[in-house]
Design a protein around this motif. Structure first.
Motif, PDB file in Angstrom:
ATOM      1  N   SER A 112       1.280  -1.283   0.090  1.00  0.00           N
ATOM      2  CA  SER A 112      -0.005  -0.232  -0.076  1.00  0.00           C
ATOM      3  C   SER A 112       0.842   1.342  -0.145  1.00  0.00           C
ATOM      4  CB  SER A 112      -0.496  -0.196   1.592  1.00  0.00           C
ATOM      5  OG  SER A 112      -0.444  -0.128   2.555  1.00  0.00           O
ATOM      6  N   SER A 113       2.300   1.627   0.520  1.00  0.00           N
ATOM      7  CA  SER A 113       2.965   2.185   0.034  1.00  0.00           C
ATOM      8  C   SER A 113       4.194   2.482  -0.651  1.00  0.00           C
ATOM      9  CB  SER A 113       3.417   2.276   1.365  1.00  0.00           C
ATOM     10  OG  SER A 113       4.755   3.358   1.547  1.00  0.00           O
ATOM     11  N   ALA A 114       3.560   3.455  -1.939  1.00  0.00           N
ATOM     12  CA  ALA A 114       4.506   3.004  -3.200  1.00  0.00           C
ATOM     13  C   ALA A 114       6.881   3.918  -2.226  1.00  0.00           C
ATOM     14  CB  ALA A 114       4.723   4.111  -3.585  1.00  0.00           C
ATOM     15  N   MET A 115       5.827   4.971  -1.334  1.00  0.00           N
ATOM     16  CA  MET A 115       7.339   5.247  -0.717  1.00  0.00           C
ATOM     17  C   MET A 115       7.577   3.935  -0.609  1.00  0.00           C
ATOM     18  SD  MET A 115       8.961   5.841   2.351  1.00  0.00           S
ATOM     19  CE  MET A 115       7.420   6.644   3.152  1.00  0.00           C
ATOM     20  N   LEU A 116       7.364   3.106   0.693  1.00  0.00           N
ATOM     21  CA  LEU A 116       8.393   1.829   1.144  1.00  0.00           C
ATOM     22  C   LEU A 116       8.639   1.051  -0.355  1.00  0.00           C
ATOM     23  CD1 LEU A 116       8.971   0.830   4.114  1.00  0.00           C
ATOM     24  CD2 LEU A 116       6.808  -0.275   3.897  1.00  0.00           C
ATOM     25  N   ARG A 117       8.145   0.983  -0.560  1.00  0.00           N
ATOM     26  CA  ARG A 117       8.009  -0.546  -2.003  1.00  0.00           C
ATOM     27  C   ARG A 117       9.988  -0.110  -2.957  1.00  0.00           C
ATOM     28  NH1 ARG A 117       2.972  -0.335  -3.049  1.00  0.00           N
ATOM     29  NH2 ARG A 117       3.345   1.088  -5.389  1.00  0.00           N
ATOM     30  N   SER A 118       9.836   1.379  -2.534  1.00  0.00           N
ATOM     31  CA  SER A 118      10.930   2.244  -3.159  1.00  0.00           C
ATOM     32  C   SER A 118      11.840   1.873  -2.862  1.00  0.00           C
ATOM     33  CB  SER A 118      10.925   3.234  -3.949  1.00  0.00           C
ATOM     34  OG  SER A 118      11.326   4.235  -3.968  1.00  0.00           O
ATOM     35  N   VAL A 119      11.915   2.279  -1.553  1.00  0.00           N
ATOM     36  CA  VAL A 119      13.157   2.212  -0.693  1.00  0.00           C
ATOM     37  C   VAL A 119      13.525   1.067  -0.499  1.00  0.00           C
ATOM     38  CG1 VAL A 119      13.885   3.010   1.967  1.00  0.00           C
ATOM     39  CG2 VAL A 119      12.576   4.507   0.821  1.00  0.00           C
ATOM     40  N   LEU A 120      12.815   0.348  -0.268  1.00  0.00           N
ATOM     41  CA  LEU A 120      13.349  -0.943   0.361  1.00  0.00           C
ATOM     42  C   LEU A 120      14.436  -2.027  -1.053  1.00  0.00           C
ATOM     43  CD1 LEU A 120      10.207  -2.493   2.903  1.00  0.00           C
ATOM     44  CD2 LEU A 120      12.413  -2.257   3.453  1.00  0.00           C
ATOM     45  N   GLY A 121      13.607  -1.572  -1.624  1.00  0.00           N
ATOM     46  CA  GLY A 121      14.246  -1.759  -3.496  1.00  0.00           C
ATOM     47  C   GLY A 121      15.561  -1.146  -3.329  1.00  0.00           C
ATOM     48  N   GLN A 122      15.610  -0.028  -3.129  1.00  0.00           N
ATOM     49  CA  GLN A 122      17.344   0.299  -3.785  1.00  0.00           C
ATOM     50  C   GLN A 122      18.490   0.304  -2.470  1.00  0.00           C
ATOM     51  OE1 GLN A 122      16.903   5.132  -4.070  1.00  0.00           O
ATOM     52  NE2 GLN A 122      14.266   4.344  -3.485  1.00  0.00           N
ATOM     53  N   VAL A 123      17.159   0.044  -1.217  1.00  0.00           N
ATOM     54  CA  VAL A 123      18.111  -0.425  -0.092  1.00  0.00           C
ATOM     55  C   VAL A 123      18.879  -1.910  -0.205  1.00  0.00           C
ATOM     56  CG1 VAL A 123      18.323  -2.012   2.199  1.00  0.00           C
ATOM     57  CG2 VAL A 123      16.800   0.150   1.891  1.00  0.00           C
ATOM     58  N   GLN A 124      18.651  -2.875  -1.521  1.00  0.00           N
ATOM     59  CA  GLN A 124      19.438  -3.542  -1.932  1.00  0.00           C
ATOM     60  C   GLN A 124      20.439  -2.876  -2.637  1.00  0.00           C
ATOM     61  OE1 GLN A 124      16.521  -7.266  -2.109  1.00  0.00           O
ATOM     62  NE2 GLN A 124      15.296  -6.466  -1.718  1.00  0.00           N
ATOM     63  N   SER A 125      20.416  -2.480  -3.268  1.00  0.00           N
ATOM     64  CA  SER A 125      21.448  -1.942  -4.565  1.00  0.00           C
ATOM     65  C   SER A 125      22.702  -1.226  -3.589  1.00  0.00           C
ATOM     66  CB  SER A 125      20.793  -0.824  -5.240  1.00  0.00           C
ATOM     67  OG  SER A 125      19.757  -1.177  -5.886  1.00  0.00           O
ATOM     68  N   TYR A 126      22.588  -1.060  -2.346  1.00  0.00           N
ATOM     69  CA  TYR A 126      23.267  -0.918  -1.515  1.00  0.00           C
ATOM     70  C   TYR A 126      23.943  -1.879  -0.614  1.00  0.00           C
ATOM     71  CZ  TYR A 126      22.330   3.521  -3.372  1.00  0.00           C
ATOM     72  OH  TYR A 126      21.909   5.034  -4.033  1.00  0.00           O
ATOM     73  N   PRO A 127      25.396  -2.146  -0.597  1.00  0.00           N
ATOM     74  CA  PRO A 127      25.843  -3.666   0.087  1.00  0.00           C
ATOM     75  C   PRO A 127      26.201  -3.368   1.433  1.00  0.00           C
ATOM     76  CG  PRO A 127      26.579  -3.859  -1.933  1.00  0.00           C
ATOM     77  CD  PRO A 127      26.126  -2.157  -1.985  1.00  0.00           C
ATOM     78  N   GLN A 128      26.393  -2.456   1.155  1.00  0.00           N
ATOM     79  CA  GLN A 128      26.813  -2.027   2.950  1.00  0.00           C
ATOM     80  C   GLN A 128      25.458  -1.574   4.089  1.00  0.00           C
ATOM     81  OE1 GLN A 128      29.585   1.647   2.805  1.00  0.00           O
ATOM     82  NE2 GLN A 128      31.512   0.029   3.378  1.00  0.00           N
ATOM     83  N   LEU A 129      24.286  -0.832   3.055  1.00  0.00           N
ATOM     84  CA  LEU A 129      23.037  -0.657   4.008  1.00  0.00           C
ATOM     85  C   LEU A 129      22.189  -1.859   3.710  1.00  0.00           C
ATOM     86  CD1 LEU A 129      20.891   1.351   4.541  1.00  0.00           C
ATOM     87  CD2 LEU A 129      20.422   1.439   2.663  1.00  0.00           C
ATOM     88  N   TRP A 130      22.409  -2.594   3.165  1.00  0.00           N
ATOM     89  CA  TRP A 130      21.725  -3.922   3.354  1.00  0.00           C
ATOM     90  C   TRP A 130      22.055  -4.914   3.797  1.00  0.00           C
ATOM     91  CZ3 TRP A 130      16.953  -6.305   2.528  1.00  0.00           C
ATOM     92  CH2 TRP A 130      16.732  -7.170   2.363  1.00  0.00           C
ATOM     93  N   GLN A 131      23.406  -4.860   3.993  1.00  0.00           N
ATOM     94  CA  GLN A 131      23.912  -5.680   5.374  1.00  0.00           C
ATOM     95  C   GLN A 131      23.328  -5.065   6.469  1.00  0.00           C
ATOM     96  OE1 GLN A 131      25.955  -8.658   4.098  1.00  0.00           O
ATOM     97  NE2 GLN A 131      25.531  -9.093   7.084  1.00  0.00           N
ATOM     98  N   HIS A 132      23.560  -3.949   6.191  1.00  0.00           N
ATOM     99  CA  HIS A 132      24.104  -3.286   7.950  1.00  0.00           C
ATOM    100  C   HIS A 132      21.828  -3.592   8.915  1.00  0.00           C
ATOM    101  CE1 HIS A 132      24.205  -0.188  10.897  1.00  0.00           C
ATOM    102  NE2 HIS A 132      23.457  -0.150  10.966  1.00  0.00           N
ATOM    103  N   TYR A 133      20.960  -3.653   7.344  1.00  0.00           N
ATOM    104  CA  TYR A 133      19.670  -3.867   7.967  1.00  0.00           C
ATOM    105  C   TYR A 133      19.898  -5.521   7.989  1.00  0.00           C
ATOM    106  CZ  TYR A 133      15.004  -4.425   7.005  1.00  0.00           C
ATOM    107  OH  TYR A 133      13.507  -4.009   6.715  1.00  0.00           O
ATOM    108  N   GLN A 134      20.534  -6.439   7.456  1.00  0.00           N
ATOM    109  CA  GLN A 134      20.253  -7.401   7.737  1.00  0.00           C
ATOM    110  C   GLN A 134      20.986  -7.611   8.890  1.00  0.00           C
ATOM    111  OE1 GLN A 134      19.616 -10.395   5.809  1.00  0.00           O
ATOM    112  NE2 GLN A 134      18.877  -9.614   4.216  1.00  0.00           N
ATOM    113  N   ASN A 135      22.792  -7.163   9.688  1.00  0.00           N
ATOM    114  CA  ASN A 135      22.705  -7.104  10.360  1.00  0.00           C
ATOM    115  C   ASN A 135      22.089  -6.528  11.957  1.00  0.00           C
ATOM    116  OD1 ASN A 135      24.827  -8.570   9.536  1.00  0.00           O
ATOM    117  ND2 ASN A 135      26.260  -6.328   9.468  1.00  0.00           N
ATOM    118  N   SER A 136      21.397  -5.595  11.535  1.00  0.00           N
ATOM    119  CA  SER A 136      19.963  -5.150  12.775  1.00  0.00           C
ATOM    120  C   SER A 136      18.972  -5.454  12.907  1.00  0.00           C
ATOM    121  CB  SER A 136      20.840  -3.507  12.476  1.00  0.00           C
ATOM    122  OG  SER A 136      20.211  -3.256  11.749  1.00  0.00           O
TER     123      SER A 136
END
Length: 207
Positions: A112-136
């Motif tokens: 239901s949130s275009a913003m949330l879909r966009s951000v979660l999709g972008q997060v996976q394009s940044y290895p450091q950010l994606w790893q930080h999200y995975q770890n925390s």
């Protein structure tokens, strides 16, 4: 692609404390990032300077709270995602249903949130950010799931002869398929209960 504006800090996550933290300033910073994302600004263009200007704070205020943009963005994601529901603790079945219901609600929110879909999709394009999200975030949720499963094994509700990691995957896998791999798949209100009952039928100790 690397994220910019990250100063050297000794530890991952939040920056070491200096002055006492202002909850109002922290909320203003997170809200400022959310506003920029809602306006369609890509993560790559969210500099610390731009975030500070939007939030009405100085850059030092941000760096006192987060070591860099990766840590800040993870907290922003936490703020816009559905919170994990409290576990009832009445049985392994009830706890697993509560956990999967939280996952189902996050899936509905993403749809239901275009913003949330966009951000979660972008997060996976940044290895450091994606790893930080995975770890925390992801690892913390998996730890809660593992604790529930261990209690199930100790109480004799789950077989002890199965690969432990596989058991966890069997529990969350069906809901992840519906929320991630099948974005148009039905997320009925009783889906968490049906998944848990179907999986537990195969995990219970054999006579």
């Amino acid at each position: 692609m690397a994220l910019k504006d990250r100063p050297e800090q000794p530890a991952e996550g939040r920056a070491p404390r200096g002055r006492p933290r202002s909850e109002a300033a922290e909320r203003a910073i997170i809200d400022g990032v959310v506003r920029l994302l809602e306006d369609g600004v890509p993560l790559a263009e969210l500099s610390i300077e731009r975030i500070a200007r939007t939030a009405g704070v100085g850059k030092a205020t941000i760096y006192r709270r987060w070591e860099g943009k990766e840590a800040l963005f993870v907290d922003v994601l936490r703020s816009v995602e559905e919170e994990d529901p409290p576990l009832p603790g009445t049985s392994v079945r009830d706890d697993l249903i509560a956990m999967l219901e939280g996952l189902r609600r996050r899936g509905l929110a993403k749809r239901s949130s275009a913003m949330l879909r966009s951000v979660l999709g972008q997060v996976q394009s940044y290895p450091q950010l994606w790893q930080h999200y995975q770890n925390s975030v992801i690892a913390a949720r998996r730890e809660v799931l593992d604790d529930v499963l261990r209690r199930g094994i100790e109480r004799g509700e789950i077989r002890a002869d199965l690969d432990f990691d596989l058991v966890g995957d069997l529990v969350v896998g069906p809901m992840l398929v519906r929320t991630v791999l099948r974005p148009d798949g039905p997320l009925d209100e009783d889906l968490a209960e049906r998944i848990v009952d179907a999986v537990l039928a195969g995990l219970r100790p054999r006579p």
